[in-house]
Design a protein around this motif. Structure first.
Motif, PDB file in Angstrom:
ATOM      1  N   GLY A 227       0.807  -1.212   0.000  1.00  0.00           N
ATOM      2  CA  GLY A 227       0.000   0.000   0.000  1.00  0.00           C
ATOM      3  C   GLY A 227       0.839   1.262   0.000  1.00  0.00           C
ATOM      4  O   GLY A 227       0.436   2.291  -0.537  1.00  0.00           O
ATOM      5  N   GLY A 228       2.041   1.169   0.585  1.00  0.00           N
ATOM      6  CA  GLY A 228       2.914   2.340   0.664  1.00  0.00           C
ATOM      7  C   GLY A 228       3.639   2.634  -0.628  1.00  0.00           C
ATOM      8  O   GLY A 228       3.748   3.794  -1.040  1.00  0.00           O
ATOM      9  N   ILE A 229       4.139   1.602  -1.310  1.00  0.00           N
ATOM     10  CA  ILE A 229       4.945   1.847  -2.513  1.00  0.00           C
ATOM     11  C   ILE A 229       4.100   1.870  -3.776  1.00  0.00           C
ATOM     12  O   ILE A 229       4.548   2.348  -4.816  1.00  0.00           O
ATOM     13  CB  ILE A 229       6.046   0.782  -2.667  1.00  0.00           C
ATOM     14  CG1 ILE A 229       5.445  -0.595  -2.979  1.00  0.00           C
ATOM     15  CG2 ILE A 229       6.920   0.715  -1.440  1.00  0.00           C
ATOM     16  CD1 ILE A 229       6.485  -1.618  -3.349  1.00  0.00           C
ATOM     17  N   GLY A 230       2.865   1.351  -3.703  1.00  0.00           N
ATOM     18  CA  GLY A 230       2.020   1.297  -4.886  1.00  0.00           C
ATOM     19  C   GLY A 230       2.455   0.179  -5.825  1.00  0.00           C
ATOM     20  O   GLY A 230       3.420  -0.536  -5.577  1.00  0.00           O
ATOM     21  N   LEU A 231       1.721   0.043  -6.909  1.00  0.00           N
ATOM     22  CA  LEU A 231       1.996  -1.040  -7.862  1.00  0.00           C
ATOM     23  C   LEU A 231       1.853  -0.514  -9.285  1.00  0.00           C
ATOM     24  O   LEU A 231       0.767  -0.131  -9.708  1.00  0.00           O
ATOM     25  CB  LEU A 231       1.012  -2.193  -7.632  1.00  0.00           C
ATOM     26  CG  LEU A 231       1.281  -3.474  -8.416  1.00  0.00           C
ATOM     27  CD1 LEU A 231       2.577  -4.110  -7.949  1.00  0.00           C
ATOM     28  CD2 LEU A 231       0.131  -4.452  -8.249  1.00  0.00           C
ATOM     29  N   ASP A 232       2.978  -0.501 -10.007  1.00  0.00           N
ATOM     30  CA  ASP A 232       2.988  -0.016 -11.380  1.00  0.00           C
ATOM     31  C   ASP A 232       2.865  -1.207 -12.333  1.00  0.00           C
ATOM     32  O   ASP A 232       3.863  -1.809 -12.720  1.00  0.00           O
ATOM     33  CB  ASP A 232       4.286   0.750 -11.648  1.00  0.00           C
ATOM     34  CG  ASP A 232       4.323   1.340 -13.051  1.00  0.00           C
ATOM     35  OD1 ASP A 232       3.272   1.345 -13.711  1.00  0.00           O
ATOM     36  OD2 ASP A 232       5.406   1.785 -13.482  1.00  0.00           O
ATOM     37  N   VAL A 233       1.623  -1.547 -12.671  1.00  0.00           N
ATOM     38  CA  VAL A 233       1.394  -2.694 -13.546  1.00  0.00           C
ATOM     39  C   VAL A 233       1.800  -2.372 -14.986  1.00  0.00           C
ATOM     40  O   VAL A 233       2.394  -3.194 -15.677  1.00  0.00           O
ATOM     41  CB  VAL A 233      -0.088  -3.120 -13.488  1.00  0.00           C
ATOM     42  CG1 VAL A 233      -0.350  -4.260 -14.464  1.00  0.00           C
ATOM     43  CG2 VAL A 233      -0.453  -3.540 -12.065  1.00  0.00           C
ATOM     44  N   ARG A 234       1.499  -1.161 -15.437  1.00  0.00           N
ATOM     45  CA  ARG A 234       1.813  -0.793 -16.814  1.00  0.00           C
ATOM     46  C   ARG A 234       3.316  -0.782 -17.073  1.00  0.00           C
ATOM     47  O   ARG A 234       3.759  -0.990 -18.197  1.00  0.00           O
ATOM     48  CB  ARG A 234       1.224   0.585 -17.119  1.00  0.00           C
ATOM     49  CG  ARG A 234      -0.302   0.600 -17.147  1.00  0.00           C
ATOM     50  CD  ARG A 234      -0.814   1.967 -17.547  1.00  0.00           C
ATOM     51  NE  ARG A 234      -2.276   1.991 -17.616  1.00  0.00           N
ATOM     52  CZ  ARG A 234      -2.977   3.071 -17.940  1.00  0.00           C
ATOM     53  NH1 ARG A 234      -2.353   4.218 -18.235  1.00  0.00           N
ATOM     54  NH2 ARG A 234      -4.297   3.015 -17.972  1.00  0.00           N
TER      55      ARG A 234
END
Length: 323
Positions: A227-234
């Motif tokens: 939740g803190g670093i996020g997730l860059d799927v693209r």
């Protein structure tokens, strides 16, 4: 009832077992995203689980276990053979892709073959089977064989004055890996079990009380971190896709084929080994990458994304192997 209905019911049952896992993980993500709990707190929760709760759980369960049943040497031999083939495959693919730095190759081998035991496999196994004891032999194999190979390559490739000679660096790294709380707790449980040493009930009750918190806390910590670093799927690279696909799909299939077809492993142990192989890449990959300054961004992405992919695929693996 036809076969399609049975498969559907089996998938639903497997998915239901993952609800507590998804809940602990998802709440961590939600609280971090809303900044109710700072994402930085994930390290404290993770340290509690890794350094205290999981060792307590493993010690109590190993001490009380039937070691002759726990160490099924055919099953462990099959998993070791599958892991060896997986190591060779990842190393060959890395070399074919043009990687020449042994540390970079070792890091990718770790990403594709090693599994997240403490933070992921333990809570999942407790949820699915009511015990994480089958993980222990694989944990020892991973720490005492796979990790030592990676550490040896990393340490021998490490440069810089004051680090000492290769032998000294390797000895220091090996010693550090063998005195981690996880390994010490496992070894203590085995030794006291084999020697039939009486451990007071109050000690075992205390270990069980703390150990019961290992699963939710470990998953909550992982959720906070994500939740803190996020997730860059693209932004997922081809290499990330290849490593995650190998870890979450190819390695479990390889373990299934080698353990089942070549070593004749059947029943519960085959299910255990395939599910263990399907676990995500361990968080230690990121720690190793930072320590040895190699593939840091790749490591962070693979750890997080393989965790999500593994969470989605586990019900399917459980249903397929149990069929």
């Amino acid at each position: 009832m036809n076969g399609g209905e049975q498969i559907g019911m089996g998938g639903a049952a497997a998915l239901e077992k993952l609800i507590p896992v998804a809940l602990a993980f998802g709440v961590g993500v939600l609280l971090a995203r809303r900044k109710v709990v700072p994402a930085e707190a994930s390290k404290a929760f993770a340290d509690y689980a890794f350094l205290f709760a999981v060792p307590c759980y493993l010690f109590g369960n190993i001490y009380a276990a039937d070691l002759s049943a726990l160490f099924d040497w055919r099953a462990i031999g099959g998993y070791a053979a599958a892991a060896a083939l997986a190591v060779a495959a990842v190393a060959a693919a890395s070399a074919a892709a043009g990687l020449r730095d042994p540390r970079a190759v070792a890091l990718r081998v770790m990403a594709g073959v090693q599994v997240n035991t403490a933070y992921f496999a333990v809570p999942v196994f407790i949820t699915f089977f009511g015990t994480a004891a089958p993980i222990f032999p694989v944990l020892l194999f991973q720490v005492c064989v796979l990790s030592l190979v990676v550490i040896a390559i990393m340490e021998l490739g490490r440069a810089g004055p004051g680090a000492g000679g290769p032998a000294r660096r390797l000895s220091r790294a090996v010693s550090a890996s063998l005195v981690t709380p996880l390994v010490l707790a496992c070894n203590a449980g085995i030794l006291l079990n084999l020697l039939s040493v009486h451990v007071p009930e109050v000690v075992l009750d205390g270990a069980a009380f703390v150990g019961d918190s290992a699963s939710p806390v470990a998953l909550f910590a992982l959720g906070l971190h994500l939740g803190g670093i996020g997730l860059d799927v693209r932004g997922t690279t081809r290499e990330e896709v290849a490593l995650i696909g190998f870890k979450c799909v190819a390695f479990p299939l390889l373990a299934w084929a080698v353990c089942g077809a070549l070593f004749g492993v059947r029943g519960e142990w085959l299910t255990y080994l395939v599910l263990i192989a399907a676990m995500p890449t361990p968080q230690n990959l990121f720690i190793f990458a930072q320590r040895y300054d190699v593939g840091v961004n790749l490591s962070a992405a693979v750890v997080i994304k393989s965790s999500l992919v593994s969470l989605l695929l586990l019900p399917l693996w459980l249903q397929a192997v149990s069929a």
